[in-house]
Design a protein around this motif. Sequence first.
Motif, PDB file in Angstrom:
ATOM      1  N   PRO A 289       0.826  -1.211   0.000  1.00  0.00           N
ATOM      2  CA  PRO A 289       0.000   0.000   0.000  1.00  0.00           C
ATOM      3  C   PRO A 289       0.859   1.259   0.000  1.00  0.00           C
ATOM      4  N   VAL A 290       0.327   2.307  -0.595  1.00  0.00           N
ATOM      5  CA  VAL A 290       0.991   3.602  -0.544  1.00  0.00           C
ATOM      6  C   VAL A 290       0.118   4.535   0.289  1.00  0.00           C
ATOM      7  N   TYR A 291       0.728   5.596   0.778  1.00  0.00           N
ATOM      8  CA  TYR A 291      -0.016   6.577   1.564  1.00  0.00           C
ATOM      9  C   TYR A 291      -0.832   7.464   0.632  1.00  0.00           C
ATOM     10  N   THR A 292      -2.002   7.843   1.090  1.00  0.00           N
ATOM     11  CA  THR A 292      -2.880   8.697   0.294  1.00  0.00           C
ATOM     12  C   THR A 292      -3.340   9.884   1.125  1.00  0.00           C
ATOM     13  N   LEU A 293      -3.629  10.967   0.448  1.00  0.00           N
ATOM     14  CA  LEU A 293      -4.106  12.176   1.109  1.00  0.00           C
ATOM     15  C   LEU A 293      -5.567  11.982   1.515  1.00  0.00           C
ATOM     16  N   PRO A 294      -5.894  12.064   2.809  1.00  0.00           N
ATOM     17  CA  PRO A 294      -7.293  11.895   3.217  1.00  0.00           C
ATOM     18  C   PRO A 294      -8.119  13.109   2.825  1.00  0.00           C
ATOM     19  N   GLU A 295      -9.386  12.875   2.551  1.00  0.00           N
ATOM     20  CA  GLU A 295     -10.271  14.002   2.267  1.00  0.00           C
ATOM     21  C   GLU A 295     -10.572  14.767   3.551  1.00  0.00           C
ATOM     22  N   LEU A 296     -10.784  16.060   3.420  1.00  0.00           N
ATOM     23  CA  LEU A 296     -11.190  16.858   4.566  1.00  0.00           C
ATOM     24  C   LEU A 296     -12.582  16.427   5.022  1.00  0.00           C
ATOM     25  N   PRO A 297     -12.838  16.428   6.339  1.00  0.00           N
ATOM     26  CA  PRO A 297     -14.170  16.055   6.820  1.00  0.00           C
ATOM     27  C   PRO A 297     -15.171  17.203   6.791  1.00  0.00           C
ATOM     28  N   TYR A 298     -14.796  18.308   6.162  1.00  0.00           N
ATOM     29  CA  TYR A 298     -15.655  19.494   6.088  1.00  0.00           C
ATOM     30  C   TYR A 298     -15.217  20.343   4.899  1.00  0.00           C
TER      31      TYR A 298
ATOM     32  N   TYR B 265      -4.897  16.215  12.720  1.00  0.00           N
ATOM     33  CA  TYR B 265      -5.221  17.649  12.826  1.00  0.00           C
ATOM     34  C   TYR B 265      -6.569  17.981  12.208  1.00  0.00           C
ATOM     35  N   TRP B 266      -6.814  17.497  10.997  1.00  0.00           N
ATOM     36  CA  TRP B 266      -8.083  17.821  10.335  1.00  0.00           C
ATOM     37  C   TRP B 266      -9.272  17.273  11.124  1.00  0.00           C
ATOM     38  N   GLN B 267      -9.127  16.077  11.665  1.00  0.00           N
ATOM     39  CA  GLN B 267     -10.223  15.462  12.410  1.00  0.00           C
ATOM     40  C   GLN B 267     -10.412  16.098  13.789  1.00  0.00           C
ATOM     41  N   ASN B 268      -9.343  16.669  14.322  1.00  0.00           N
ATOM     42  CA  ASN B 268      -9.385  17.306  15.642  1.00  0.00           C
ATOM     43  C   ASN B 268     -10.190  18.601  15.656  1.00  0.00           C
ATOM     44  N   MET B 269     -10.573  19.094  14.468  1.00  0.00           N
ATOM     45  CA  MET B 269     -11.243  20.392  14.399  1.00  0.00           C
ATOM     46  C   MET B 269     -12.653  20.249  13.856  1.00  0.00           C
ATOM     47  N   THR B 270     -13.498  21.183  14.246  1.00  0.00           N
ATOM     48  CA  THR B 270     -14.857  21.271  13.736  1.00  0.00           C
ATOM     49  C   THR B 270     -15.264  22.739  13.744  1.00  0.00           C
ATOM     50  N   GLY B 271     -16.406  23.070  13.154  1.00  0.00           N
ATOM     51  CA  GLY B 271     -16.828  24.461  13.067  1.00  0.00           C
ATOM     52  C   GLY B 271     -16.997  25.109  14.434  1.00  0.00           C
TER      53      GLY B 271
ATOM     54  N   VAL C  31     -11.767  23.171  18.525  1.00  0.00           N
ATOM     55  CA  VAL C  31     -11.393  21.814  18.943  1.00  0.00           C
ATOM     56  C   VAL C  31     -12.630  20.909  18.940  1.00  0.00           C
ATOM     57  N   ASN C  32     -12.492  19.762  18.315  1.00  0.00           N
ATOM     58  CA  ASN C  32     -13.561  18.761  18.267  1.00  0.00           C
ATOM     59  C   ASN C  32     -13.337  17.771  19.413  1.00  0.00           C
ATOM     60  N   TRP C  33     -13.957  18.048  20.565  1.00  0.00           N
ATOM     61  CA  TRP C  33     -13.712  17.218  21.742  1.00  0.00           C
ATOM     62  C   TRP C  33     -14.259  15.809  21.569  1.00  0.00           C
ATOM     63  N   GLN C  34     -15.259  15.642  20.730  1.00  0.00           N
ATOM     64  CA  GLN C  34     -15.770  14.297  20.466  1.00  0.00           C
ATOM     65  C   GLN C  34     -14.689  13.440  19.811  1.00  0.00           C
TER      66      GLN C  34
ATOM     67  N   ARG D  58     -10.281   9.284  20.389  1.00  0.00           N
ATOM     68  CA  ARG D  58      -8.867   8.908  20.284  1.00  0.00           C
ATOM     69  C   ARG D  58      -8.306   8.500  21.640  1.00  0.00           C
ATOM     70  N   HIS D  59      -8.724   9.210  22.673  1.00  0.00           N
ATOM     71  CA  HIS D  59      -8.271   8.869  24.021  1.00  0.00           C
ATOM     72  C   HIS D  59      -8.770   7.487  24.420  1.00  0.00           C
ATOM     73  N   ALA D  60     -10.031   7.209  24.177  1.00  0.00           N
ATOM     74  CA  ALA D  60     -10.591   5.908  24.517  1.00  0.00           C
ATOM     75  C   ALA D  60      -9.901   4.786  23.747  1.00  0.00           C
ATOM     76  N   ALA D  61      -9.637   5.017  22.470  1.00  0.00           N
ATOM     77  CA  ALA D  61      -8.974   4.000  21.648  1.00  0.00           C
ATOM     78  C   ALA D  61      -7.554   3.744  22.137  1.00  0.00           C
ATOM     79  N   ALA D  62      -6.833   4.803  22.495  1.00  0.00           N
ATOM     80  CA  ALA D  62      -5.462   4.651  22.977  1.00  0.00           C
ATOM     81  C   ALA D  62      -5.436   3.875  24.291  1.00  0.00           C
ATOM     82  N   LYS D  63      -6.395   4.163  25.177  1.00  0.00           N
ATOM     83  CA  LYS D  63      -6.446   3.472  26.470  1.00  0.00           C
ATOM     84  C   LYS D  63      -6.801   1.998  26.314  1.00  0.00           C
TER      85      LYS D  63
END
Length: 215
Positions: A2-11, A79-85, A192-195, A200-205
């Motif tokens: 697999p190669v790395y790909t640019l993810p689409e923005l979530p907004y 970074y992109w996922q960490n943010m929301t409007g 900041v998108n706290w959700q 991410r915190h729950a997954a890491a734990k």
Amino acid sequence: MPVYTLPELPYDYSTLAPVISPEIIELHHDKHHAAYVKGANDTLEQLAEARDKESWGAINGLEKNLAFHLSGHILHSIYWQNMTGPKDGGGEPLAQDGVGELADAISESFGSFANFKAQLTKASATTQGSGWGVLAYEPLSGRLIVEQVYDHQGNVGQGSTPILVFDAWEHAFYLQYKNQKVDFIEAMWQVVNWQDVARRHAAAKSRADVLLLAP
């Protein structure tokens, strides 16, 4: 492989305005992040060629390039996922919003949300040259820590998982905030998108045996 790909923005490009302008989001994602993706893929090809030819003269530079570009790709993808409007993000993580476990972890690790906010703000705003401020889950202690990441990969505690990242490179803010990095970091708290951070915190734990520790 697999190669790395640019993810689409979530907004849309305009979603984070007025905190971050559409022009910055477009350039940052479509040009800068894309360059790290290409750099990681190109470096993997160069390393494969070096293995085939058993030609290791450039190994130091190639390994450094891979760390730089791959870490840049990973951090930007978070970074992109960490943010929301601004209407949906920002403020403080609260139990009534379904992120109480994250809120408790922040209080346990830093004493209070205010203490955490001050530390991450200072870490992000005072990076020398280019870098990031990062909130990470550290698996040895099970606590949250703030890291000041130089470039994309330097000064990082091995094994820690980034769950909230503030991009402090000039390309993230200069068109709008000029040389006022502190103003940009202060404004970042509004989106900041706290959700996402809580997920991410729950997954890491939840990951067992992340590090193979000596007895």
